[in-house]
Every structure is written in C-alpha cells, then in structure tokens.
Write a protein that holds these residues in place. Sequence first.
Motif: not given
Lengths: 370, 452
Positions: B31-41
């Motif tokens: 959570r601190l250092f990686s990119r998030g996954r597609m969240d559809y927002t």
Amino acid sequence: MLGYLLLLLLFSLFFSVSFYFGFREWRRPWDAAPLPIDVEYVRVENYFGRSFRAKMQQWLAEAQPNGIAAGLLPSGVLLKTSGGEHLLTLPGGRLERRGEQVELIYCEGDLTLAGGSTFRREIYCRGRCETEATVQLQSIAADGDVILGLQNEVARWVDAQGKVRLRSGTVVGSRVSSSTSIELERQVRAQSLYAPVICTADCALRDDPVASPRGEAAPPITNGQAGTPPAVPPYLAGVRCLQLSPRTWLVQDDLDLPAGCRVESNLIVKGTLRAGSDCHFAGDLKASCIQLGSRNRVGGNLVSDGSIEVGEGSFIARNVAAGTHIRFSAGVRVGQLSLPAVVSAGSEVGLEQDVAIYGKVAAGRWIKTL
Amino acid sequence: MIVEAARIVAVVVLVVMAAYTARHLLFALHRLFSRGRMDYTDLAGFHLPSVSVLIPMHNEEAVAPDIIEALAEADYPHDPQHLEVIPINDHSTDGTGAILDEYARRYPWIKPLHRKKGKRGKAAALRAGTEAARGEILIAFDADYLPGRSLLKFLVAPFADPEVGAVMGRVVPHNVGASLLTRLLDLERAGGYQVDQQARYNLGLIAQYGGTAGGVRRAALETAGGWNTHSLAEDTDLTLRLAIRGWKIAYVNRAECYEEVPETWEGRRRQVERWAIGHTDCLHRYLGPLLRSPCLTAKAKLDGVFLLGVYLTAPLILLGWIATVILFFAGQTYLPVWVAFFLASTSCNAVGNFASFFEIGSSVLLDGAERRIRLLPLNVANFLFSTTTVAVALIKYYAGRARGRSLPWNKTERHRNGNGNGWTNGNGEANGNGRGLSVVKARAAAQNSGSS
C-alpha cells in the motif's frame, strides 16, 4: 540478576514512553474527529470550469479599478480584488504578444491570443476564444467555442460551453471539457476529456454528432439480458471453461474467436482474447488482454486488467476500462449520444483518426491522438 | 512431557504468527509503495444498472430516518428502472415499522418489507429482501450507516466488469470521539480497509465483502446459493462462496461510508463474539472447497486460508503465552537474553498488537491522519480484549458444535439519537432529519473548511 533488572528497567522505560503519548492523546485528544468524508460530494465533470466561472464572478463584483493596461490592443482595464488578485478585463479582440501575461483575464467578447504568447493565470472568455500557434496557457474557460492553435501548451484545464478544438501538437496537462463537443487533431495529448461527443481527425461525425456510427443502426444495449444462450456455446467447444451464471461464461485459458462469431452471453477470459473481424458480442467482455478485429460489435462493457486493442470500424456500446493501455483504430465508436460511456485506462489511451467517443476518456498518464 | 508439549506449541505459534506478520508487512509495504489496481471509479455515474438497496432493521427507530434521508439525497436516479430501497423490518417491536410506512408514503421508491414470521437475523432478512427485490445489483446497508450522495454510483461502477460478483466500500466510524474504544476501533478500521482490504484487492487475493456498504450481483448471489441464514457471518460466508465459484470481489476505497462502532466494551464483546464464531464456522465449511477450487490461484488460496483462520490466532496466542511461561520456568532458554528482549519488544508492537505498526501505522499515513497514531500503544487494550473474547467465543463455539447447537444472532447496540428516543414528533410521524446525519454533515463541513 542485575542484568535482568537493567533490562526490565529499560523495557519499562520504552513502554512507559510510548504509553505516555498514548494516554496523553486519550485524555487530551488532538485528533478525535472522524476521518473526513464529503458526504455531499457529487461528481461534476466540468468542475474546473464551473468553479472558476463562479470565482471570477465573485472577483468582478468586488474588484476595484487599478489603472488602464497601456500598450494593449484592445485596451483593457486593470482591477485588483480584495484578496490581492490582479485582473485584466477586456472587451474582446486580438490580444497581441507582449511577453508573459501574469494577470487573470476576463474578456466580454470573442478573444484571439497572438502566437507565442504566455499566460501565467487563468482566462475566462464570455465569447469564443481562439489561439494562434505556440501559445502557453494556464487554464481557459469560455462560454463559446475554444480553438487552440498548433503546438499550444495548457498547464491545467480547458472548459467550454461550445465546442473545443485542439490542433496538432497541443498538450493539455489535465482535463478538457465541453458542453458540445471536443475535436482532436493528430499528435494531441491530454489527461482526460469530457463532452457529449469526442472525436479525432477526419471523423465523419464532426458535422453531425447525433448520427449513429458509419450510418448504421447501433446494436441494442442488451447488457447480457437478451436471448437465451445454449448450454455450451459452440465457440467454447474444446475450451477449458465453466459457467459462472446462466449468462456468464469463464474461460480458463486464451481464447481465439473466428471471424463472424456471435457471442450471446457475458464472456470472461483468464488469458488473451483475440477476436476476428465482424464478431458480435451481446453482453460484457473481460479478459487479461483483449484484441478485437475490425468491425466488431460489443453490446456491453469491455474490461481488461491489461490492455485493449480495438480494430477498425468497431463499435462498443458501453464502457471500456483497461488496467494499462487502450488503443482504438480508425472508425471506432464508443457509447451513444443518449447513453454516454467512459473509456478509462491506467496508463495510456491511443486514438487513431476517425474515432468518436460519446462521454468521457480518462488515462492515468496520457490520452494521445495518433 | 509438559515441557516437550510446551516447546511444540511455542514453535507452532511462532511459525503461524510469523506467517501472519509477513502477510501484514507485505500488505502495508504494498500500500505504501505500489500502484493501485484499476478501481473503476472513472466509471461512476456512467454505469447505472438497476439497483435494490436492502436495509435489514430490527428495532432501529433510533437510526432508520437517517439512512432513509441519506438515500433520498443520493444522486442515483430515483426512478423505478434504476432504484428501489427495501428496508426490511425484521420483527421489530419498536416504532421502526411506523417510520418505514411513513417514508413509503412520502417516497414511492421506498418499499418496506415487514417480517413478523420466520427466522430472525440479518441473513434471513436479506434473503427475504432479495426475494422482493427486482434490481440487477443488490446493495446492502446496516441501518446505522450514512451513505453519502455519490456512494451508490461508486459502489455499482465495478459491476461493469462481468467478473465482479460483489463490491465492498470502505467504512469509517463517525462516533470516534465517544470513548477510548471507539478511537481504537477507528484505528483498527483504518488498517483493515485502507491497507488490508485494498492490498488484498490490488494483489489479486480475496477481498472481503463485508455485508454492508457493499453490493452483490444478483446473478452471482443466485448461483452461489443466496444468503446463508445459518451463518452468523453471512458476509464472509458469501465472500467465500463467490470466490470459490470464480467471482471476484472488488474493493473501492473511494466508496466511503460512515458507520457507528460500538461505544461500550460489552457491545464490542458481542460483536467480536459473533464475528469470531461466524468466521470460524466458515473455516470449517469452506476450507476444503477453497483449496479445491479451480477458479482461484495458489496465492489466493493461501490468502484465503489466512483469512479463514484469522480468529484461530487468538487462542493460539493464549496457548503460546502459556507455553512460554512453562518454558521460562523450566529453564528452557535458547537465545541470549538481549536477543529475547529485542524479540519481545518488537513482537509487542508487530505481532502483539496484531501487526498494528504495519497496518494501522501505514493507514494513518495514507489517510493523512498522523496525529492519531499517538494512540497506537493503547491498542494493546483492544488487542488483549479481543484475544480473550475470541478465545472464549471459540470455546463456546466448539462446545456448541460438539453438542450440535448454534449460537443466536446478537444485534449491535445503537447509540445515536438517544438510543431510540429521538426520532418521532410524538404523533408517530417520521422526523425527516435524524440528528445523526446532520451532525455528521456538520462535522464533515467543519473539517473541510478547517482543512482548506
């Protein structure tokens, strides 16, 4: 024994220090409020333009004259707001190049910005706004059309009530929004676009955005509800698959669909989905990677955790979302005027000429026209 | 013999807790250092399927008006093709039924369901609500939740993905300042959602559908067998059944919703007891099917085992403590004293507080609420309380299981609006603006103005 006692003392010290701060925060809280959630938040796609217009009206109501802007054609009046903002008001006309313009600009009529000019603050034009080549802008809002010339650079956003046209080489750092349409020439970059119609160079819809793609009737939006698929569809014969629901199939590996294939159900492919030309998908499509051939028709959503490539002349009725990048070939249409859609990519969206999207395009990095 | 047994127990506990610590560390670092996954927002507002909102209510007159009013203000289209709200009056003996009928007269999209017969409990209520619902997507809220205006749009957006069977939003306690317990639970929730749930979703593991502030696709629910009325944790139960059958559970951190957390330790005890028993029951029911599922990856299965076994760590920790004491007094020391001291103090922060340093610390950083981290050492109170409560609950559970009995559903106590006395105007009419909603809005407005 002495060693144990020393260790106990050290441990107690560490413990008591951390607990001291804990107890202090408990008894005399610095931050005991709930985490802020904006429960009133409603997404407004042209928020930048709207809020800037409102702010400008507020500034105009309270600003005091601060002199005449000499050497300008047309001549403008300088105002100063109570907050110290400097505001240049103009009646309209062509604003000549004169180094860096550091004031906010408010224009009552149509405005033309001379080539090579640099504007460090936002511009609000009540009429039509057109720029010549290599103009640098902060942001621009217009009640008429906005036409940005060759190689313009906009640091933040563009918003227009009329149409927006971005000429070749123009870069917009954030959002472009229009209440009418957005036209993108080749080699344009932006981060997000929102308009009833967004189209790229040589798009046949430019003069008639209401027309359905390439004069054909759009397929009905079934969203996986129409028809009854057979127990095991023929296109899944010999493929490792399972049925998630009566209308949804999951394929465990890659899937290659021959030209002209008709898929009535929602389809999820764990590997890569490759479809030949003239395939028809009535429902939603999901795969790790999607490659659609030319003249495909998708009645539902198109989703991939990886990339999506859509062939020439294809039509997608609903949203397109990809984890990495999306590329639309010439003639692709997404959404409809009566049912807008979103094209969203985690990284880049590449749009060839004659692409039309009804709704919104967003990219984690850039939307590029090719 | 006792020493030998204690040694085995100690080693097992160490291995299990080290595995959980590694898992929490991985989540926090991700959570601190990686990119998030597609969240559809980005799709919010553009994918608007027909939605049925289900709100199970048992004696909820204290909070019922607030959630109904909040949904009335939602920016989801309030037409029959898009939205219906089904509050399920589940054997209430207070004024809940009258409130719902009054609101139904006011808003045509509210369709109250009064249950006076049949099995009680949330799962049974949801099952009845689902039978009455017509929506393609079913969104469930507990009655004490306060959905924001755009929450429904954010929750339904991921359903554009045909693989998504359920969606979970983030819950945020609004009664944080009520007691020490609520402040500790606020930290726990932050770690649980901002780090744990989001990391699990990003890493392609099994994000958990929490039964409230979340939705489920009707087709997925039906193929998974509907709501399990025999489970005390119908949300975990459904999560496992969906995952085992190949459906994905999406987590949307942006879909935030206020909730009320227990303000008393007794309320907390009952809540934790219910969760521990329900969750562990799912372990027995779904561990085999989970490991055999052809739809899950090896890492998802491994994380599923961690997820299902999480409440078993409490009795394990207690056993570990007992074993340690036995080994200490038996003179069984294997490490130099300074190493033991280092391990003990580190373990207290890392494992003792249930990896609080990693997850809660990371979550307050991500939330930009660093000041509240000062309270973290006191979380040891919550940890000790939960550990003993869970251990006792599991003893009850296994004793009941041996005798073939199941434990009844315990509703969480509500504290808003004077705990049930503040909603009516004296004539049995619904008071349009519950105090809780306005208080939360005022708080949010004050915070927004303060931060700007």
